[in-house]
Design a protein around this motif. Structure first.
Motif, PDB file in Angstrom:
ATOM      1  N   GLU A  32      39.863  64.004  25.457  1.00 46.72           N
ATOM      2  CA  GLU A  32      38.712  64.695  24.893  1.00 46.72           C
ATOM      3  C   GLU A  32      38.926  66.196  24.929  1.00 46.72           C
ATOM      4  O   GLU A  32      39.705  66.718  25.707  1.00 46.72           O
ATOM      5  N   SER A  48      33.573  60.144  29.890  1.00 46.07           N
ATOM      6  CA  SER A  48      33.415  60.301  28.450  1.00 46.07           C
ATOM      7  C   SER A  48      33.733  58.960  27.806  1.00 46.07           C
ATOM      8  O   SER A  48      34.021  57.979  28.496  1.00 46.07           O
ATOM      9  N   THR A  49      33.711  58.905  26.487  1.00 40.44           N
ATOM     10  CA  THR A  49      33.996  57.646  25.802  1.00 40.44           C
ATOM     11  C   THR A  49      35.450  57.231  25.950  1.00 40.44           C
ATOM     12  O   THR A  49      35.782  56.068  25.734  1.00 40.44           O
ATOM     13  N   ARG A  50      36.325  58.167  26.321  1.00 42.85           N
ATOM     14  CA  ARG A  50      37.752  57.859  26.394  1.00 42.85           C
ATOM     15  C   ARG A  50      38.331  57.880  27.798  1.00 42.85           C
ATOM     16  O   ARG A  50      39.444  57.396  28.005  1.00 42.85           O
ATOM     17  N   ASN A 107      36.772  52.766  22.681  1.00 45.38           N
ATOM     18  CA  ASN A 107      35.888  53.747  23.298  1.00 45.38           C
ATOM     19  C   ASN A 107      34.754  53.066  24.065  1.00 45.38           C
ATOM     20  O   ASN A 107      34.120  52.131  23.572  1.00 45.38           O
ATOM     21  N   ALA A 157      31.100  52.794  25.831  1.00 44.39           N
ATOM     22  CA  ALA A 157      29.741  53.317  25.658  1.00 44.39           C
ATOM     23  C   ALA A 157      29.325  53.997  26.963  1.00 44.39           C
ATOM     24  O   ALA A 157      29.109  53.336  27.980  1.00 44.39           O
ATOM     25  N   VAL A 158      29.240  55.324  26.927  1.00 41.82           N
ATOM     26  CA  VAL A 158      28.925  56.081  28.135  1.00 41.82           C
ATOM     27  C   VAL A 158      27.573  55.670  28.702  1.00 41.82           C
ATOM     28  O   VAL A 158      27.404  55.527  29.916  1.00 41.82           O
TER      29      VAL A 158
END
Length: 217
Positions: free
Chosen positions: A20, A51-53, A99, A101-102
């Motif tokens: 990110e 984060s999503t990653r 990815n 889901a935060v």
């Protein structure tokens, strides 16, 4: 040792979360305990940012050498992760699949009542009941208690101590018994850091890979 409450005051690190930009979506979880699971052991960590990653976690020992690694939340949900960097008791991980889901990770929803994280162990221990010693197997451990398996029938509410050789847990009381399984409540609950270091000592994961015996005072 730092108490759990002290961890929130530690300075943030400059490393980016894997995959990110500095302006990417990011959530600071501060003090969310989770398990880092290798093929043969479970370790404790504190999620700091996600984060999503990827994510950043506070560690209490060096990363285990075994791969692959999974991150397990308190609700049992697991994510495959890959270490990207490690520095100053923190590490950055990349999610290996789509990815994440935060919001789902932050909520950590579960239909069951929340319990303290339990870390699985499979170690021979000696249980002292004040009169005799009993061979037992340490099955898991949490901040508040342990699960052991033993052929001995320990009376309910009996005070005992558990000795592993590398660690001494101090006094505990028998809370429940089901066949050979006994649930023990520690007379003095552990801090997050004590539990994390205890696990590191059991698995001999330290800065030099060979830690001295640990006493939990």
């Amino acid at each position: 040792m730092h108490a759990l409450a002290d961890l929130a005051d530690q300075a943030e690190h400059d490393e980016r979360l894997p995959g990110e930009s500095r302006t990417g979506p990011r959530v600071s979880l501060l003090l969310r305990a989770a398990k880092l699971v290798s093929p043969t052991a479970e370790f404790l960590c504190i999620l700091r940012d996600v984060s999503t990653r990827g994510l950043k976690a506070r560690l209490f020992h060096r990363l285990p050498d075994e791969r692959p690694l999974k991150l397990e939340l308190g609700n049992g949900q697991r994510f495959s992760v890959e270490p990207v960097w490690e520095k100053d008791s923190h590490a950055g991980f990349r999610f290996l699949h789509d990815n994440v889901a935060v919001s789902e990770l932050v909520r950590e929803s579960t239909p069951f009542p929340r319990r303290s994280l339990r870390l699985k162990l499979d170690r021979d221990v000696v249980v002292h009941d004040g009169e005799r010693q009993h061979a037992a197997r340490l099955c898991d451990i949490s901040l508040l208690g342990v699960l052991i398996e033993t052929a001995a029938t320990l009376p309910l509410r009996k005070e005992v101590t558990i000795d592993h050789g590398r660690i001494a847990l101090g006094a505990a009381r028998v809370r429940w018994r089901r066949g050979r399984l006994h649930g023990l409540v520690l007379q003095r609950s552990l801090t997050i850091e004590q539990l994390a270091m205890l696990i590191a000592h059991v698995h001999q994961v330290g800065d030099d890979g060979a830690l001295a015996p640990l006493a939990l005072d």
